[in-house]
Design a protein around this motif. Structure first.
Motif, PDB file in Angstrom:
ATOM      1  N   LEU A  61     -50.378  25.312 132.579  1.00 41.35           N
ATOM      2  CA  LEU A  61     -51.051  24.622 131.324  1.00 41.35           C
ATOM      3  C   LEU A  61     -51.426  26.425 131.076  1.00 41.35           C
ATOM      4  O   LEU A  61     -51.422  25.921 129.889  1.00 41.35           O
ATOM      5  CB  LEU A  61     -52.150  23.554 132.096  1.00 41.35           C
ATOM      6  N   ASP A  62     -51.721  26.751 131.490  1.00 42.73           N
ATOM      7  CA  ASP A  62     -52.566  28.171 130.439  1.00 42.73           C
ATOM      8  C   ASP A  62     -51.434  28.747 130.224  1.00 42.73           C
ATOM      9  O   ASP A  62     -52.100  29.975 130.025  1.00 42.73           O
ATOM     10  CB  ASP A  62     -54.231  28.826 131.672  1.00 42.73           C
ATOM     11  N   LEU A  63     -50.621  28.879 130.754  1.00 43.05           N
ATOM     12  CA  LEU A  63     -49.251  29.939 130.826  1.00 43.05           C
ATOM     13  C   LEU A  63     -48.718  29.729 129.268  1.00 43.05           C
ATOM     14  O   LEU A  63     -48.486  30.737 128.071  1.00 43.05           O
ATOM     15  CB  LEU A  63     -48.312  30.116 131.210  1.00 43.05           C
ATOM     16  N   GLU A  64     -49.667  28.428 128.619  1.00 38.18           N
ATOM     17  CA  GLU A  64     -49.100  28.372 126.871  1.00 38.18           C
ATOM     18  C   GLU A  64     -50.952  28.310 126.218  1.00 38.18           C
ATOM     19  O   GLU A  64     -51.062  27.867 125.269  1.00 38.18           O
ATOM     20  CB  GLU A  64     -49.529  27.376 126.725  1.00 38.18           C
ATOM     21  N   HIS A  65     -52.006  29.411 126.661  1.00 37.40           N
ATOM     22  CA  HIS A  65     -53.066  29.767 126.370  1.00 37.40           C
ATOM     23  C   HIS A  65     -53.015  30.339 125.031  1.00 37.40           C
ATOM     24  O   HIS A  65     -51.951  30.919 125.092  1.00 37.40           O
ATOM     25  CB  HIS A  65     -54.238  30.284 126.769  1.00 37.40           C
ATOM     26  N   ASP A  66     -53.770  29.823 124.212  1.00 39.39           N
ATOM     27  CA  ASP A  66     -53.992  30.769 122.962  1.00 39.39           C
ATOM     28  C   ASP A  66     -54.096  32.701 123.358  1.00 39.39           C
ATOM     29  O   ASP A  66     -53.997  32.647 122.362  1.00 39.39           O
ATOM     30  CB  ASP A  66     -54.459  30.259 122.076  1.00 39.39           C
ATOM     31  N   GLU A 108     -45.996  37.696 122.502  1.00 40.74           N
ATOM     32  CA  GLU A 108     -47.460  38.782 123.240  1.00 40.74           C
ATOM     33  C   GLU A 108     -46.643  39.624 124.191  1.00 40.74           C
ATOM     34  O   GLU A 108     -46.061  38.956 124.961  1.00 40.74           O
ATOM     35  CB  GLU A 108     -48.816  38.462 123.660  1.00 40.74           C
ATOM     36  N   GLN A 109     -46.292  41.125 123.866  1.00 37.93           N
ATOM     37  CA  GLN A 109     -45.234  42.572 124.182  1.00 37.93           C
ATOM     38  C   GLN A 109     -46.609  42.217 125.609  1.00 37.93           C
ATOM     39  O   GLN A 109     -45.911  41.949 126.813  1.00 37.93           O
ATOM     40  CB  GLN A 109     -45.902  43.307 123.547  1.00 37.93           C
ATOM     41  N   PHE A 143     -44.219  41.592 129.703  1.00 36.06           N
ATOM     42  CA  PHE A 143     -44.242  42.733 130.856  1.00 36.06           C
ATOM     43  C   PHE A 143     -45.275  41.734 131.576  1.00 36.06           C
ATOM     44  O   PHE A 143     -44.621  42.827 132.505  1.00 36.06           O
ATOM     45  CB  PHE A 143     -45.132  44.149 129.920  1.00 36.06           C
ATOM     46  N   ALA A 144     -46.180  41.801 131.396  1.00 29.67           N
ATOM     47  CA  ALA A 144     -46.800  40.500 132.549  1.00 29.67           C
ATOM     48  C   ALA A 144     -45.589  40.224 133.635  1.00 29.67           C
ATOM     49  O   ALA A 144     -45.704  40.094 135.142  1.00 29.67           O
ATOM     50  CB  ALA A 144     -47.861  40.081 132.324  1.00 29.67           C
ATOM     51  N   ARG A 175     -52.274  35.823 130.502  1.00 29.81           N
ATOM     52  CA  ARG A 175     -52.142  37.337 131.570  1.00 29.81           C
ATOM     53  C   ARG A 175     -52.196  36.883 133.248  1.00 29.81           C
ATOM     54  O   ARG A 175     -51.282  37.427 133.962  1.00 29.81           O
ATOM     55  CB  ARG A 175     -52.315  38.385 131.337  1.00 29.81           C
ATOM     56  N   ALA A 176     -53.513  36.861 133.039  1.00 32.13           N
ATOM     57  CA  ALA A 176     -53.931  36.056 134.360  1.00 32.13           C
ATOM     58  C   ALA A 176     -53.286  34.616 135.060  1.00 32.13           C
ATOM     59  O   ALA A 176     -53.656  35.185 136.385  1.00 32.13           O
ATOM     60  CB  ALA A 176     -55.636  35.231 133.802  1.00 32.13           C
TER      61      ALA A 176
END
Length: 351
Positions: A93-98, A131-132, A136-137, A104-105
């Motif tokens: 779910l947090d892969l789509e966090h604002d 977001e770049q 990269f992460a 990244r975390a």
């Protein structure tokens, strides 16, 4: 006071008093339950220390929508010790966090939660994130996988990887960035470019340990085993008390099937830096490979005494106890694991 005034006052009392009494006797509404201000810190400490109920409170915190991004990101450093379908669901779910920091975390956490063969299915879409730094992460999390494992996302992976390399090439005055660039080139077997990046790093920081370790790996990948050993020997001659270099020597010897000598280097690394969980874990594995099972168990016990939340060490120690038939110790470790995280896959699979 006239009779009329008395009647007006009496009438007002008849109207007001019931209303006041009704308000006073009205049952007070129970406020919505709120988490106490210290609950975040308490949950984070509980997870970090591997206390009973750690997974439950960690999941509860990740379900909150009022945490600052930096606090939310800190939770993901602990999550890999508490795997479950719920943990993976929260991380996805947090892969789509604002906030990119949280994304990244979550990527870093999923990297440890999900087996390599399945990782690209979860993280592949992040290769095209707006977001770049998030792209990269995602590259870092998928680095080392072969094209088949990356599967449908191989195209986006290559594009993001090239962009990553171009960006790091622009930071030639940053020693750490150049080491990272070297690893990206080594993934593609672009050895000349990798060597150039490492030389730039070593020129900026001649004693950079990460650069020395990368140089050893680069030479090994090119089949230059003697040269790679000489790099380590030269560095250790200057800094024999470097736990990092002793550990790298142990890994080198292990890769070259010289476990007996690796044991000496790994033991020295643990002696120099006893709180390093990676050093002690690797020492335990090497001891076990040399049939020194009791010594391996002791190393893992020491690790768990200092880091009860270290699931990797706990699961391995359970396996080692099983091998020697010490089922009572197995039950103790399993009971502690169940208290920490009753939904742990190891418990569900009947470890």
């Amino acid at each position: 006071m006239s009779r009329r005034h008395h009647l007006l006052i009496a009438l007002l009392l008849l109207i007001l008093v019931p209303g006041v009494l009704s308000y006073m006797w009205r049952p007070q509404q129970t406020p919505a339950p709120t988490l106490p201000p210290h609950s975040y810190a308490k949950a984070l400490r509980q997870a970090h220390d591997g206390l009973p109920g750690a997974a439950r409170v960690l999941y509860q915190q990740l379900q909150r929508d009022d945490l600052q991004p930096i606090r939310r990101a800190a939770l993901y450093a602990e999550l890999p010790n508490y795997p479950s379908p719920q943990a993976l669901k929260l991380a996805r779910l947090d892969l789509e966090h604002d906030d990119p920091m949280v994304r990244r975390a979550a990527i870093a956490s999923i990297r440890r939660l999900v087996p390599a063969a399945q990782r690209s299915l979860v993280l592949g879409p992040l290769l095209e994130d707006d977001e770049q730094s998030v792209r990269f992460a995602a590259v870092d999390a998928l680095l080392g996988l072969d094209p088949d494992a990356i599967g449908l996302y191989f195209g986006p992976f290559q594009e993001a990887l090239e962009n990553y390399q171009q960006t790091l090439e622009q930071h030639q005055d940053d020693a750490k960035a150049q080491v990272h660039l070297a690893h990206l080139y080594m993934h593609e077997q672009a050895y000349e470019q990798a060597n150039d990046a490492l030389q730039r790093s070593l020129a900026l920081a001649p004693e950079g340990l990460d650069a020395l370790a990368a140089q050893v790996h680069l030479l090994e990948q090119q089949g230059q085993q003697d040269a790679s050993r000489q790099v380590l020997a030269k560095a250790l001659a200057i800094r024999p008390d470097s736990a990092f270099l002793q550990y790298q020597l142990g890994l080198w010897l292990t890769r070259h099937q010289q476990q007996e000598y690796a044991l000496l280097a790994l033991s020295r690394a643990v002696e120099l830096e006893p709180d390093n969980s990676d050093y002690r874990y690797t020492l335990a594995v090497t001891l076990h490979q040399l049939d020194q099972v009791q010594a391996a168990q002791q190393q893992l016990e020491t690790l768990l005494n200092h880091q009860p939340a270290n699931r990797r060490a706990r699961v391995l120690l359970i396996q080692y106890w099983k091998e020697t038939g010490q089922l009572q110790n197995v039950q103790v470790l399993l009971a502690e694991l169940e208290q920490q995280n009753p939904d742990d896959p190891a418990l569900q699979q009947g470890l």
